[in-house]
Write a protein that holds these residues in place. Structure first.
Motif, mmCIF file in Angstrom:
data_model
loop_
_atom_site.group_PDB
_atom_site.id
_atom_site.type_symbol
_atom_site.label_atom_id
_atom_site.label_comp_id
_atom_site.label_asym_id
_atom_site.label_seq_id
_atom_site.Cartn_x
_atom_site.Cartn_y
_atom_site.Cartn_z
ATOM 1 N N CYS A 287 36.440 119.493 -8.796
ATOM 2 C CA CYS A 287 35.021 119.562 -9.138
ATOM 3 C C CYS A 287 34.926 120.365 -10.436
ATOM 4 O O CYS A 287 35.371 121.508 -10.492
ATOM 5 C CB CYS A 287 34.247 120.260 -8.020
ATOM 6 S SG CYS A 287 32.593 120.780 -8.512
ATOM 7 N N CYS B 146 32.772 123.865 -9.996
ATOM 8 C CA CYS B 146 33.289 125.058 -9.303
ATOM 9 C C CYS B 146 34.811 125.135 -9.370
ATOM 10 O O CYS B 146 35.396 126.113 -8.919
ATOM 11 C CB CYS B 146 32.808 125.094 -7.858
ATOM 12 S SG CYS B 146 33.584 123.852 -6.815
ATOM 13 N N CYS C 282 31.042 117.763 -3.286
ATOM 14 C CA CYS C 282 32.102 118.761 -3.378
ATOM 15 C C CYS C 282 32.029 119.604 -2.108
ATOM 16 O O CYS C 282 30.962 120.082 -1.740
ATOM 17 C CB CYS C 282 31.902 119.637 -4.609
ATOM 18 S SG CYS C 282 32.974 121.080 -4.634
ATOM 19 N N CYS D 47 31.111 123.545 -3.380
ATOM 20 C CA CYS D 47 29.797 123.954 -3.905
ATOM 21 C C CYS D 47 28.678 123.012 -3.475
ATOM 22 O O CYS D 47 27.504 123.311 -3.697
ATOM 23 C CB CYS D 47 29.836 124.068 -5.426
ATOM 24 S SG CYS D 47 29.993 122.495 -6.287
#
Ligand code: ZN
Length: 351
Positions: free
Chosen positions: A197, A200, A221, A224
């Protein structure tokens, strides 16, 4: 990419733009208020100087009339001294004259002291001319702020319309998830790059990544919660870039303390054929200046500034779009915290 995901990406872009414009609109009156406060202080100084000068003038007139009184007394004593009979009487008159002369010289000294003090008031009054120029300048700035606000509001109205239109095309459950993530984070959508991701930086499980590649359903994700998308053209774009000689955006932030004020935040960035240093007021976040150097990196161009300041690390805002007038509040807050200058902030400073 599914049409739904495309809509979500667009919705996310709009949400962020709305947040940025809302911030900017909220920021402008504060900038104007800070400018007006400065102007009001200057005006108050001029007013108090004017009053002080008037007081000093009337004090001077009073002292001058006292001097005249004492002089008249002296000539009266001199007249009397011509007709005194005894030595004692003569001595007494001489004593009176001496006393009056002392009073006169005291008055004269006070007049001189007053005149010296008046110099600083005269200087303050001279500043009044500058103040008038400044007032005109500030009116222009306020007018500009009003114009920007009106434009922002028009853009906001248009964006809200687009937002409503897009929302109507997205199903309720997806929209609810999108809103939840949006409320917590800046940006509810993130790209997955190298199976990570990009927001994050947490690695995706291979199975999830394959689901994303298949493009059949929305994939979040797991760290996050952002809705992920994958850009199959990225790899091609990246290698294109490398071939054509890409540049990497380098950036740096510094805090420079100031003996007489709150100090300044400096933002350095390298662009393709130039670099720049932006200067912000550390208390208000107001943009003060931008210095651009051609055909240099900021490390070459601003060596002294870079080495003098306190190092700060923040999530890079878009300097052109978000920081043209002033730093966004959350960026300012983070910088102040790191510089140890926010009220009640720790003196956490990474040197
Ligand atoms: Zn994430």
């Amino acid at each position: 990419m599914s049409p739904e995901l495309k809509n979500l990406i667009e919705l996310d872009r709009i949400a962020q733009e709305i947040a940025r414009l809302t911030d900017e609109i909220a920021q402008l009156p504060k900038v104007v208020a800070a400018i007006e406060a400065k102007l009001a202080r200057a005006r108050a100084q001029v007013e108090s100087a004017t009053k002080a000068l008037k007081d000093q003038e009337s004090q001077k007139r009073k002292l001058e009339s006292d001097i005249q009184d004492w002089q008249q007394k002296i000539s009266k004593f001199r007249d009397q001294s011509l007709s005194v009979k005894t030595n004692e009487q003569y001595k007494a008159l001489m004593h009176e004259i001496e006393f009056a002369q002392k009073q006169i010289s005291d008055c004269e000294e006070q007049i001189l002291i007053g005149m010296e003090g008046a110099d600083s008031y005269h200087k303050a009054l001279k500043d009044e001319a500058e103040l008038k120029l400044e007032t005109a300048e500030i009116e222009k700035e306020k007018e500009h702020a009003r114009k920007v606000t009106a434009e922002d509001e028009a853009k906001l109205a248009e964006l809200r319309k687009q937002q409503a239109e897009l929302r109507s095309q997205i199903d309720d459950a997806t929209l609810a998830h999108f809103e939840r993530v949006s409320a917590k984070r800046k940006g509810a959508i993130a790209e997955a790059i190298d199976q990570k991701c990009a927001a994050c930086n947490v690695m995706m499980r291979p199975q999830r990544f394959n689901e994303l590649l298949a493009g059949q359903s929305l994939v979040n994700c797991e760290s996050c919660g952002r809705i992920l998308f994958h850009d199959p053209n990225r790899a091609a774009k990246e290698s294109d870039r490398n071939r054509t000689g890409s540049y990497t955006i380098e950036k740096a932030w510094r805090y420079v303390a100031d003996e007489s004020g709150p100090g300044r935040f400096l933002a350095f960035v390298n662009a393709k054929h130039s670099c720049s240093m932006r200067i912000f007021d550390a208390a208000t976040g107001q943009a003060l200046d931008k210095v651009v150097k051609k055909k240099m990196t900021f490390k070459e161009a601003f060596r002294d500034e870079l080495s003098a300041g306190v190092h700060l690390h923040i999530e890079q805002p878009n300097l052109d779009e978000e920081c043209a007038v002033a730093l966004p509040p959350e960026v300012l807050e983070e910088l102040q915290l790191q510089a140890g200058i926010a009220p009640g902030a720790s003196t956490r400073v990474s040197a």
